[in-house]
Scaffold this active site. Structure first.
Site, PDB file in Angstrom:
ATOM      1  CD  GLU A 226      29.528-106.203  16.160  1.00 56.74           C
ATOM      2  OE1 GLU A 226      30.240-106.245  17.027  1.00 56.74           O
ATOM      3  OE2 GLU A 226      28.734-107.500  16.110  1.00 56.74           O
ATOM      4  CD  GLU A 227      27.721-110.487  16.394  1.00 57.11           C
ATOM      5  OE1 GLU A 227      28.582-111.016  16.051  1.00 57.11           O
ATOM      6  OE2 GLU A 227      27.059-110.498  17.536  1.00 57.11           O
TER       7      GLU A 227
ATOM      8  CG  HIS B  76      25.978-105.506  17.951  1.00 53.84           C
ATOM      9  ND1 HIS B  76      25.455-106.805  17.826  1.00 53.84           N
ATOM     10  CD2 HIS B  76      26.996-105.852  18.690  1.00 53.84           C
ATOM     11  CE1 HIS B  76      26.012-107.547  18.538  1.00 53.84           C
ATOM     12  NE2 HIS B  76      26.880-107.265  19.136  1.00 53.84           N
TER      13      HIS B  76
ATOM     14  CG  ASP C 141      29.399-105.809  21.422  1.00 50.64           C
ATOM     15  OD1 ASP C 141      28.551-106.596  21.578  1.00 50.64           O
ATOM     16  OD2 ASP C 141      29.976-105.853  20.182  1.00 50.64           O
TER      17      ASP C 141
ATOM     18  CG  ASP D  86      27.491-110.698  21.008  1.00 49.64           C
ATOM     19  OD1 ASP D  86      27.493-109.467  20.785  1.00 49.64           O
ATOM     20  OD2 ASP D  86      28.157-111.511  20.318  1.00 49.64           O
TER      21      ASP D  86
ATOM     22  CG  HIS E  93      29.254-115.137  18.270  1.00 47.31           C
ATOM     23  ND1 HIS E  93      30.220-115.129  17.320  1.00 47.31           N
ATOM     24  CD2 HIS E  93      28.753-114.111  18.574  1.00 47.31           C
ATOM     25  CE1 HIS E  93      30.244-113.660  17.240  1.00 47.31           C
ATOM     26  NE2 HIS E  93      29.247-113.137  17.846  1.00 47.31           N
TER      27      HIS E  93
END
Length: 518
Positions: free
Chosen positions: A327-328, A282, A359, A294, A458
């Site tokens: 994707e998130e 992603h 990922d 990420d 994140h």
């Protein structure tokens, strides 16, 4: 013993063939010794040398620069994501690919300011995020100070509360109040919608209070549509705020709307179009940061692999690379792609023999995780037939390099989800996210026990400094080996009969991505 749960050996390359050549000598034309083609294993070593960490890092530098130029984020639906898309397309075209950019609408959400929760009376108390509360994904915005009104709950510690699930729960509700609802059997969206229609100015959803469900509810409404603030709160905070005569203040500042985003798909010119190996990652970050681990790490790695694979002349299977959007917010890009093939071109979906997912492959406090294709852990979804062979492909490669690995479950948190649901063999690599490294893992892989694999997961600090170069080097070699080996092998992972059987077993395994819905 069920074959699908038994370890399958790594598929071997086709036997090497020899050719004869005539060469001119001083005495005339003579037959030379047969020239052996390199085995797939030998050729893989050469290909791994071509795929360099330096090349991957150049792409990571570019992603960081894009984030720096676009408010620190590359989230889908933002200019930073559009610039990331354009960068990947430019590099693919320069390598000789003809990339396709596929657009789709998706529900965008971002928190644009810090949320607040406080008790105003009978005594003042300020609650902390994330210890006491979290903003529900797709919450509306507002700054509300009002009386708290409890909706159909006695604060019993239960998993079966129907609080807020029915219109009748709001009989006698005072418009303008803050609705306090307990988590239970219906979706957060249904609870929030019922509260909004009853005139609530904000919604607080307290946790169930059962074992492991006492902390703040980090959930999602699933889609835009609720215009009032919605917070998930801890069980204890809910009990406090539910006391008679409580007034509270709730503040959220969000954007929740439908926007457009994109997948980028490109495939090799060489290889059988009826036998496709896919490699995906992603491309989007979360709104809070640049997302360099990420998942800039996976995106940059498969981009470097794609650039080098374009130079290969002898692929037996076509390789299709994919950079997924959104994707998130629930694997939306990969679902849009697979669902589109299923509806409009099911034959093309059946042509995909394997999907490899990458990922997060550069986590600072890493472990070499390999997706558990045969669910030997028993904690995830069984992979379709062929998934165990993909797992073995990675495990055996690392073993050949004297590097330890351990399995990680197909738990629905990344873009393999729609592929395994449709019976496509899948596998891939992962170096860890927010979970904590154990003492045993620290002894095996190095790093620090008791700390997260990626403490910046994140967050804004998931930047260019958040990459472990050793992990990126080791994992990218495994990515290169797996893609190249599957593309060069003439053998199939599975038969059509097994494919159908596993497709049936995987049906209904769809997950909702990173957020709970109820």
């Amino acid at each position: 013993m069920n074959l699908s749960r038994t370890r399958r050996g790594l598929l071997t390359a086709t036997a090497a063939v020899t050719t004869a050549a005539l060469v001119a000598t001083s005495g005339g034309v003579a037959e030379a010794k047969p020239a052996k083609k390199p085995t797939v294993s030998q050729a893989s070593k050469q290909f791994r040398k071509a795929v360099t960490v330096k090349g991957i890092e150049q792409h990571l530098d570019a992603f960081q620069g894009i984030a720096d130029d676009h408010d620190g984020t590359r989230a889908s639906g933002t200019p930073g994501y559009a610039a990331s898309r354009d960068y990947v397309v430019k590099k693919l075209r320069a390598a000789g690919y003809k990339p396709q950019v596929q657009s789709f609408d998706f529900p965008f959400f971002s928190e644009d300011g810090a949320a607040q929760l406080a008790r105003v009376s009978p005594s003042a108390k300020t609650y902390a995020e994330p210890a006491d509360f979290a903003t529900m994904t797709y919450s509306g915005s507002g700054d509300v100070t009002a009386a708290v009104q409890v909706v159909d709950t006695t604060f019993e510690r239960t998993e079966t509360s129907t609080s807020g699930c029915e219109d009748s729960d709001f009989a006698g509700f005072t418009a303008g109040s803050i609705a306090l609802i307990q988590r239970g059997t219906c979706s957060f969206y249904d609870k929030a919608l019922n509260a909004s229609e009853a005139g609530a100015s904000a919604v607080l959803v307290l946790n169930r209070g059962t074992t492991d469900e006492t902390g703040p509810v980090a959930g999602t409404l699933g889609e835009p549509g609720i215009t009032i603030p919605v917070l998930g709160i801890s069980y204890d905070a809910g009990v406090e705020l539910g006391a008679q005569g409580t007034t509270a203040r709730v503040v959220t500042e969000t954007t929740s709307e439908v926007r457009k985003t994109y997948n980028v798909v490109a495939e090799t010119a060489k290889g059988d179009p009826g036998r496709v190996v896919m490699a995906g990652a992603h491309l989007d970050s979360v709104p809070e940061g640049p997302g360099i681990n990420d998942n800039g790490s996976g995106s940059a790695t498969i981009l470097e692999v794609a650039e080098q694979l374009a130079k290969q002349k002898t692929l037996k299977k076509k390789v299709r690379f994919a950079w997924w959007g959104a994707e998130e917010l629930g694997l939306l890009g990969s679902y849009d792609y697979v669902d589109g093939l299923k509806a409009d071109n099911p034959g093309a979906l059946e042509d995909i023999e394997a999907y490899l997912n990458f990922d997060m492959v550069g986590s600072p406090n890493f472990v070499r995780f390999v997706y558990d294709g045969d669910n030997s852990l028993g904690t995830g979804v069984d992979g379709p037939e062929g998934s165990a062979q993909i797992e073995d492909l990675f495990v055996n490669y690392f073993r050949s390099q004297k590097l330890a690995t351990e399995p990680t479950a197909f738990d629905g948190r990344s873009d393999y989800g729609p592929f395994i649901e449709n019976g496509i063999a899948a596998g891939g690599l992962f170096t860890g996210a927010e979970e904590v490294k154990t003492a045993r893992q620290a002894r095996i892989y190095g790093g620090t026990a008791g700390e997260a694999y990626d403490a910046c997961y994140h967050q804004a600090c998931d930047d260019r400094d958040n990459i472990n170069r050793q992990a990126l080097d080791q994992m990218s070699d495994a990515v290169a080996h797996s893609v190249y080996t599957l593309a060069r092998s003439g053998k199939s992972l599975t038969s059509q009969g097994q494919f159908k059987s596993r497709s049936a077993r995987a049906a209904g395994a769809r997950v909702q991505g990173h957020g709970a819905l109820r």
